[in-house]
Design a protein around this motif. Structure first.
Motif, PDB file in Angstrom:
ATOM      1  N   PRO A  96     -62.673 -15.046 -28.415  1.00  0.00           N
ATOM      2  CA  PRO A  96     -61.750 -15.694 -29.354  1.00  0.00           C
ATOM      3  C   PRO A  96     -60.746 -16.655 -28.711  1.00  0.00           C
ATOM      4  O   PRO A  96     -60.456 -17.719 -29.264  1.00  0.00           O
ATOM      5  N   HIS A  97     -60.221 -16.308 -27.547  1.00  0.00           N
ATOM      6  CA  HIS A  97     -59.163 -17.137 -26.956  1.00  0.00           C
ATOM      7  C   HIS A  97     -59.690 -18.435 -26.351  1.00  0.00           C
ATOM      8  O   HIS A  97     -58.893 -19.344 -26.058  1.00  0.00           O
ATOM      9  N   VAL A  98     -61.007 -18.547 -26.158  1.00  0.00           N
ATOM     10  CA  VAL A  98     -61.567 -19.799 -25.612  1.00  0.00           C
ATOM     11  C   VAL A  98     -62.557 -20.454 -26.561  1.00  0.00           C
ATOM     12  O   VAL A  98     -63.079 -21.533 -26.265  1.00  0.00           O
ATOM     13  N   ALA A  99     -62.825 -19.826 -27.698  1.00  0.00           N
ATOM     14  CA  ALA A  99     -63.805 -20.369 -28.639  1.00  0.00           C
ATOM     15  C   ALA A  99     -63.296 -21.664 -29.256  1.00  0.00           C
ATOM     16  O   ALA A  99     -62.135 -21.764 -29.655  1.00  0.00           O
ATOM     17  N   ASP A 100     -64.189 -22.654 -29.317  1.00  0.00           N
ATOM     18  CA  ASP A 100     -63.834 -23.957 -29.877  1.00  0.00           C
ATOM     19  C   ASP A 100     -65.032 -24.454 -30.679  1.00  0.00           C
ATOM     20  O   ASP A 100     -66.070 -24.778 -30.118  1.00  0.00           O
ATOM     21  N   PHE A 101     -64.871 -24.500 -31.982  1.00  0.00           N
ATOM     22  CA  PHE A 101     -65.974 -24.918 -32.849  1.00  0.00           C
ATOM     23  C   PHE A 101     -66.288 -26.403 -32.709  1.00  0.00           C
ATOM     24  O   PHE A 101     -67.331 -26.864 -33.170  1.00  0.00           O
ATOM     25  N   ASN A 102     -65.391 -27.154 -32.097  1.00  0.00           N
ATOM     26  CA  ASN A 102     -65.608 -28.583 -31.876  1.00  0.00           C
ATOM     27  C   ASN A 102     -65.603 -28.920 -30.382  1.00  0.00           C
ATOM     28  O   ASN A 102     -65.215 -30.014 -29.984  1.00  0.00           O
ATOM     29  N   ASP A 103     -66.025 -27.965 -29.594  1.00  0.00           N
ATOM     30  CA  ASP A 103     -65.988 -28.125 -28.138  1.00  0.00           C
ATOM     31  C   ASP A 103     -66.802 -29.351 -27.718  1.00  0.00           C
ATOM     32  O   ASP A 103     -67.970 -29.482 -28.080  1.00  0.00           O
ATOM     33  N   PRO A 104     -66.211 -30.261 -26.941  1.00  0.00           N
ATOM     34  CA  PRO A 104     -66.964 -31.446 -26.504  1.00  0.00           C
ATOM     35  C   PRO A 104     -67.942 -31.145 -25.367  1.00  0.00           C
ATOM     36  O   PRO A 104     -68.818 -31.957 -25.070  1.00  0.00           O
TER      37      PRO A 104
END
Length: 253
Positions: free
Chosen positions: A145-153
């Motif tokens: 959760p603390h590093v999850a990014d749904f728009n991670d490049p």
């Protein structure tokens, strides 16, 4: 009833769940191999995948020479011969048993260079199938959760594992103690996983029931990274009754 439309399959135990998932993955591969020269598959490495992988390796229908395999995450800091490495798990459970073409994350290389190398391999073509699970904290791969990014490049990145994720590795019997679980790992990012055309998600056990409930019934949020799976056009879920009990209790309320 809950207001979501997903391909959800609930089976009696972990073995039947894995077999059901294996049959579905097999059918998908057989369909794809009629029109594709190469089928690119990302595999998770976790006890939840055991029965599914065992079924697949016994398949007489899959043209394994057409399969290009990747694994989705790997610890940083373990010895090259460590059985806890996810590459070791996949080598034991599938790669050594069938004649596919494998691409694994090699953390013995310089990490930055390895990320570049693996990113290039993943970008050589589309991902057809992703076989994955859901973590106790709702993670996908090592996207806690603390590093999850749904728009991670990024396609692949280094992450710091949270305590819940590390505790799960002990609960799964992969490590003797919390202190022995590495703090960092390389993982495929969430957008990379979601680019897979066909997703097959296998989740087992009581310890996963809260994560499953949150993923399926709560708003999409990085607090439960697996919730993003509900937005995918073709994600099939395979749960044993223990993992699904939280959702079932809501449905019966």
């Amino acid at each position: 009833m809950l207001d979501f439309n997903q391909n959800i399959n609930v089976l009696s135990n972990k073995t039947t769940t894995g077999i059901a998932a294996g049959k579905a993955v097999e059918a998908c591969i057989v369909k794809l191999q009629k029109t594709k020269e190469k089928i690119r598959i990302v595999f998770a490495a976790a006890p939840s995948q055991d029965s599914m992988l065992e079924y697949l390796t016994q398949s007489k229908l899959i043209a394994w020479n057409k399969i290009v395999a990747f694994h989705m995450d790997e610890y940083i800091g373990l010895e090259p011969s460590s059985p806890q490495l996810f590459s070791s798990y996949l080598e034991k459970n599938i790669f050594s048993k069938v004649p596919l073409h494998k691409n694994t994350i090699n953390v013995n290389n310089n990490v930055s260079e390895e990320i570049k190398r693996y990113t290039n391999l993943l970008e050589e073509g589309p991902i057809d199938i992703v076989c994955l699970g859901i973590g106790e904290n709702g993670h996908l791969a090592f996207n806690d959760p603390h590093v999850a990014d749904f728009n991670d490049p990024e396609i692949v990145k280094v992450v710091e594992l949270d305590d819940a994720c590390r505790i799960q590795q002990v609960n799964d019997g992969c490590f003797e103690s919390f202190e022995k679980v590495p703090q960092n790992a390389i993982t495929l990012t969430i957008p990379t996983l979601l680019k897979g055309k066909h997703l097959f998600c296998v989740v087992l056990g009581t310890n996963k029931s809260d994560a499953v409930k949150n993923a399926l019934t709560e708003p999409v949020n990085t607090a439960c990274p697996a919730s993003i799976l509900t937005t995918h056009a073709d994600c099939s879920y395979y749960f044993d009754k223990k993992a699904y009990k939280g959702v079932e209790s809501l449905q019966n309320a």
